[in-house]
Design a protein around this motif. Structure first.
Motif, PDB file in Angstrom:
ATOM      1  N   ILE A 356       0.840  -1.203   0.000  1.00 19.33           N
ATOM      2  CA  ILE A 356       0.000   0.000   0.000  1.00 19.33           C
ATOM      3  C   ILE A 356       0.872   1.249   0.000  1.00 19.33           C
ATOM      4  CG2 ILE A 356      -1.402   1.410   1.564  1.00 19.33           C
ATOM      5  CD1 ILE A 356      -3.296  -0.270   0.239  1.00 19.33           C
ATOM      6  N   SER A 357       1.914   1.231   0.832  1.00 20.44           N
ATOM      7  CA  SER A 357       2.806   2.394   0.930  1.00 20.44           C
ATOM      8  C   SER A 357       3.561   2.635  -0.370  1.00 20.44           C
ATOM      9  CB  SER A 357       3.803   2.196   2.081  1.00 20.44           C
ATOM     10  OG  SER A 357       3.135   2.113   3.319  1.00 20.44           O
ATOM     11  N   ASN A 359       2.650   1.883  -3.255  1.00 22.79           N
ATOM     12  CA  ASN A 359       1.698   2.227  -4.315  1.00 22.79           C
ATOM     13  C   ASN A 359       1.038   3.589  -4.090  1.00 22.79           C
ATOM     14  OD1 ASN A 359       0.258   1.178  -6.724  1.00 22.79           O
ATOM     15  ND2 ASN A 359      -1.560   1.254  -5.432  1.00 22.79           N
ATOM     16  N   ARG A 360       1.241   4.176  -2.901  1.00 23.30           N
ATOM     17  CA  ARG A 360       0.509   5.385  -2.523  1.00 23.30           C
ATOM     18  C   ARG A 360       0.809   6.574  -3.434  1.00 23.30           C
ATOM     19  NH1 ARG A 360      -3.610   5.081   0.600  1.00 23.30           N
ATOM     20  NH2 ARG A 360      -2.499   4.222   2.388  1.00 23.30           N
ATOM     21  N   GLN A 364      -1.964   8.738  -5.651  1.00 15.70           N
ATOM     22  CA  GLN A 364      -2.254  10.163  -5.455  1.00 15.70           C
ATOM     23  C   GLN A 364      -2.109  10.938  -6.760  1.00 15.70           C
ATOM     24  OE1 GLN A 364      -3.643  11.230  -2.865  1.00 15.70           O
ATOM     25  NE2 GLN A 364      -3.290   9.520  -1.461  1.00 15.70           N
ATOM     26  N   GLU A 638      -4.519  -0.712  -5.977  1.00 13.00           N
ATOM     27  CA  GLU A 638      -4.932  -0.492  -4.593  1.00 13.00           C
ATOM     28  C   GLU A 638      -6.226  -1.230  -4.275  1.00 13.00           C
ATOM     29  OE1 GLU A 638      -4.520   3.317  -2.171  1.00 13.00           O
ATOM     30  OE2 GLU A 638      -6.692   3.286  -2.546  1.00 13.00           O
ATOM     31  N   HIS A 675      -7.128   2.342   4.956  1.00 18.93           N
ATOM     32  CA  HIS A 675      -6.138   2.159   3.889  1.00 18.93           C
ATOM     33  C   HIS A 675      -6.523   2.777   2.538  1.00 18.93           C
ATOM     34  CE1 HIS A 675      -3.574  -0.505   6.241  1.00 18.93           C
ATOM     35  NE2 HIS A 675      -4.635  -1.207   6.593  1.00 18.93           N
ATOM     36  N   SER A 676      -7.790   3.038   2.286  1.00 18.96           N
ATOM     37  CA  SER A 676      -8.195   3.496   0.954  1.00 18.96           C
ATOM     38  C   SER A 676      -7.805   4.952   0.721  1.00 18.96           C
ATOM     39  CB  SER A 676      -9.710   3.349   0.788  1.00 18.96           C
ATOM     40  OG  SER A 676     -10.117   3.879  -0.458  1.00 18.96           O
ATOM     41  N   SER A 677      -7.322   5.246  -0.475  1.00 23.15           N
ATOM     42  CA  SER A 677      -6.990   6.613  -0.859  1.00 23.15           C
ATOM     43  C   SER A 677      -8.217   7.383  -1.321  1.00 23.15           C
ATOM     44  CB  SER A 677      -5.958   6.604  -1.993  1.00 23.15           C
ATOM     45  OG  SER A 677      -4.774   5.963  -1.593  1.00 23.15           O
TER      46      SER A 677
END
Length: 793
Positions: A356-357, A359-360, A364, A638, A675-677
């Protein structure tokens, strides 16, 4: 315990020269060998095979001529996939009963074992028992779903049911477990086992534990009952996805942006348009309708499951937790992951949160671009709409005539040619078209390819069923109908004593290993796709594949090459019979080869002119993939990570909590909120319960992370092994990957395979970080990321 894990055979003419040792063991009884001439690897013959490979898939007239018997004499009827029993429907029953008798003899032998030598043979005996079960179950299961003849379907189903029922009996035969425990307790036995034998014995012990065969009778019966209940409720959950509301009704005028033809189909007499909340229509609404309030309502309704479906899921999770507790595990995830690379739910969570990190940042970037397009806050029901808008804008500005004609360079025959050329350059094996005997295939469209190595040795058979037809299942798939393994001299003698015309591999492909002088059953594989047949209208136009279809074919061939090269001594660890979270690595890696420029240069040719795919066209394809990936790839990644986190959270609940009920909606929202953006706003969140539509929670319980885990590893190997040198089509890199990963099948810990192929000098493998696996190794794989192309669910 002895459940089949696999997914086939005949003898090379060279092997006829090496039969003496086996005939001696079989009291001079002759073996039934197919008349297979040694492959000619001279340049002219190799080139002719290469050209034939293309034409049997691209030209109907060529295939018709090729598939006709070349001899004027009436050829002997062969069994399906050359299995000597399967010349008629009744043959399935004979095959099953003959195999059952052999199984019963092995079980009796294992149960009466008492000497050191007899215990030393236990691992191979149990592996052969598993092989006999799989011979019938795997092949029958495949034929009953693929064959058009209802009589054969029924006979195959009966054979499948007979052996499956017997397998369930074995799973409750405590004596098998007790004998294996005795063998493990004796150092004189275990010190004599080969590495492969020890691995197989350990796998069997874990399977015994997971099937509760060691428990007292009452608890064991409870385990059986729970397993049956889980199967039923899980099936109900998988097939019972339903929304709380079947439709949402709007004024037809509010659906502007949606295809007018679709609006007219759903519109009623009073200008009302009921939009169904399942299927393709709600997805089209979210992608196309301009009115944000309409999209919001459809989003909410299409992500809210019925209470009945949520109850099914929560019952499934509760029963799974009880099953794990009965087997001595804290939770179902611990039970399921104990024999995987991940080992524990904590390690999976470490991998996923690390991923997750990594891919963040890309997520964004994508969301910022979409938000600028909307010019205000982006909401979850906006994502598909603005992605579609960006894709359309890109397509209008970038779509060129070059890209529109790309499929003309991907005829099915040229792609198969490309696969053979690639395998030849990487691994020293190639695909050779082979005429089939009458009755050998389940449909006239099926092409047989033999796999031969550089010494001309026959090493595998691949049956290619690649064209669509009515009633055929459309999903692409790879099936190993028979795994590779060594056939002992004792088996040959036993076979000869029963029937001089019998074959120790049922007539299917065999060959003698020249290094060990051991007879081997060769892997027999079926590749199934759903491509349109070549046109038969005189144009000569072959089946043309889209770029995505090319990747799909390469993916399935990745599984096949694992089966082909993973030829271990025992079938329980052969080819794709490895840890679930390692099985997709070869297939995912093959997708990277599909459109790599150096690989395209091997095969991409215009079906009519023979003109190669130009460098500018390759660049356009790459730019197109990159552009689409930058629009939605990271968000798609994600979403898959979030689903894997939900799966892990559900199956990590301890029994003590699960027995009181799991609020799956609350857990689902906790994961997504954290966790969701692009989280759901407060006014929506309590009302959605999308988890009821997540059918993979049944089939992939606690292992949904596996595909993205293997994709992260495949991306790393692609970058650091195949792209690190002068060329991606590099024999040294291919040999390294073959020797460190493919040839082991499931006979080596997956972490050792990954560490071995990356090498000690790789920074990710510093201080042996990967070899032992564990939490830090899982985090490290998460740091590697998934790239930007996105994952299709």
């Amino acid at each position: 315990m002895l459940r089949p894990l696999g997914r086939r055979s005949w003898t090379c003419g060279q092997c006829l020269l090496q039969r003496r040792a086996f005939e001696s063991a079989a009291s001079q009884a002759p073996l039934s060998h197919a008349n297979y001439p040694p492959a000619d690897n001279s340049a002219p013959k190799k080139s002719a095979d290469d050209d034939t490979l293309r034409q049997i898939f691209d030209s109907q007239s060529f295939w018709k001529n090729f598939s006709q018997p070349q001899s004027s004499t009436i050829p002997k009827q062969a069994g399906l996939v050359q299995n000597q029993y399967l010349t008629s429907p009744d043959g399935f029953r004979t095959f099953a009963h003959a195999s059952l008798q052999k199984c019963q003899a092995i079980v009796a032998k294992v149960l009466r074992a008492s000497t050191v030598d007899e215990y030393r043979a236990l691992a191979r005996d149990l592996d052969r028992l598993s092989d006999l079960l799989c011979r019938v179950i795997d092949l029958s299961d495949f034929i009953r779903t693929i064959h058009h003849d209802p009589h054969i379907q029924e006979a195959a189903t009966q054979a499948y049911a007979l052996m499956f029922e017997y397998m369930n009996v074995l799973n409750t035969t405590t004596g098998l477990h007790d004998q294996l425990v005795q063998a493990f307790a004796n150092p004189e036995v275990t010190s004599h086992w080969t590495v492969a034998e020890r691995i197989v014995a350990e796998i069997l012990m874990k399977d015994f534990k997971n099937s509760a065969i060691h428990l007292p009778p009452g608890e064991r019966q409870r385990f059986v009952n729970l397993s049956n209940e889980i199967s039923q409720v899980g099936s109900d959950f998988f097939n019972g996805a339903e929304p709380a509301r079947p439709q949402v009704t709007f004024n037809a005028n509010s659906l502007q942006g949606l295809d007018p033809m679709l609006i007219s189909q759903i519109k009623k007499w009073n200008n009302k348009a009921p939009v169904p909340t399942m299927g393709i229509v709600p997805r089209l609404v979210l992608r196309s309708v301009r009115d944000e309030q309409v999209r919001k309502q459809v989003y909410l309704a299409s992500r809210t499951s019925s209470s009945r479906q949520i109850h099914r899921l929560e019952m499934l999770l509760k029963k799974r937790a009880e099953l794990a507790q009965l087997s001595g595990f804290k939770n179902f995830a611990d039970m399921t992951l104990s024999d995987k690379m991940a080992k524990s739910p904590e390690s999976v969570s470490n991998f996923l949160t690390s991923l997750i990190s990594s891919n963040r940042g890309p997520v964004q970037e994508e969301l910022l671009q979409l938000q600028q397009l909307k010019q205000c806050n982006l909401q979850p029901w906006d994502h598909a709409f603005y992605v579609h808008k960006r894709v359309l804008e890109y397509s209008q500005s970038r779509r060129s005539r070059e890209l529109s004609i790309v499929p003309e360079f991907f005829s099915l025959g040229t792609v198969m040619q490309g696969l053979s050329r690639l395998f030849d350059r990487l691994y020293g094996v190639r695909l050779v078209p082979q005429e089939t005997a009458p009755g050998e295939t389940w449909h006239p469209d099926v092409r047989r390819l033999d796999v031969v190595d550089e010494a001309g040795r026959h090493i595998a058979v691949v049956y290619c069923d690649l064209f669509s037809r009515p009633t055929k299942h459309p999903n692409p798939a790879h099936f190993t109908l028979r795994c590779a393994r060594e056939i002992s001299a004792e088996e040959i003698a036993e076979c000869a004593s029963m029937d001089q015309n019998a074959h120790p591999n049922d007539g299917m492909a065999t060959a003698v290993d020249p290094q060990t002088n051991t007879l081997r059953q060769l892997p027999t594989i079926a590749l199934v796709c759903d491509f349109q047949e070549p046109m038969n209208n005189g144009s000569g136009r072959p089946t043309l594949l889209s770029e995505q279809s090319v990747r799909t074919l390469f993916h399935e061939m990745g599984h096949a090459v694992h089966s082909i090269l993973g030829q271990t001594p025992l079938q329980s660890i052969s080819g794709t019979r490895c840890a679930t979270d390692f099985a997709e690595l070869p297939s995912v890696l093959m997708e990277s080869f599909a459109t790599a420029p150096e690989v395209l240069a091997l095969y991409a040719r215009h079906w009519k002119t023979g003109e190669p795919l130009s460098e500018s066209m390759m660049q356009s394809m790459e730019q197109d993939r990159t552009a689409h990936g930058s629009i939605y790839g990271a968000v798609e990644n994600e979403s898959q990570i979030l689903m894997a986190l939900v799966d892990q959270a559900y199956h990590s609940v301890p029994y003590e909590q699960a027995v009181n009920g799991i609020d799956t909606t609350e857990v689902y929202h906790q994961v997504f909120s954290h966790h969701s953006s692009l989280p759901e706003p407060d006014d929506i969140r309590p009302r959605t319960s999308w988890q009821g539509f997540f059918g993979h929670l049944y089939g992939y319980g606690a292992t949904y992370y596996s595909y993205i885990f293997d994709r992260a590893i495949a991306n790393k190997i692609w970058q650091d092994v195949f792209l690190s040198g002068k060329a991606s089509v590099d024999r040294a890199a291919g040999e390294r990957y073959k020797n460190e990963v493919l040839r082991w099948g499931g006979g080596r810990n997956g972490w050792q395979c990954v560490a071995g192929v990356l090498g000690e000098s790789n920074p990710s493998n510093a201080n042996g970080r990967l070899v032992e696996g564990g939490d830090e190794a899982m985090r490290e794989v998460g740091r590697w990321g998934l790239g930007r192309e996105g994952i299709a669910e």
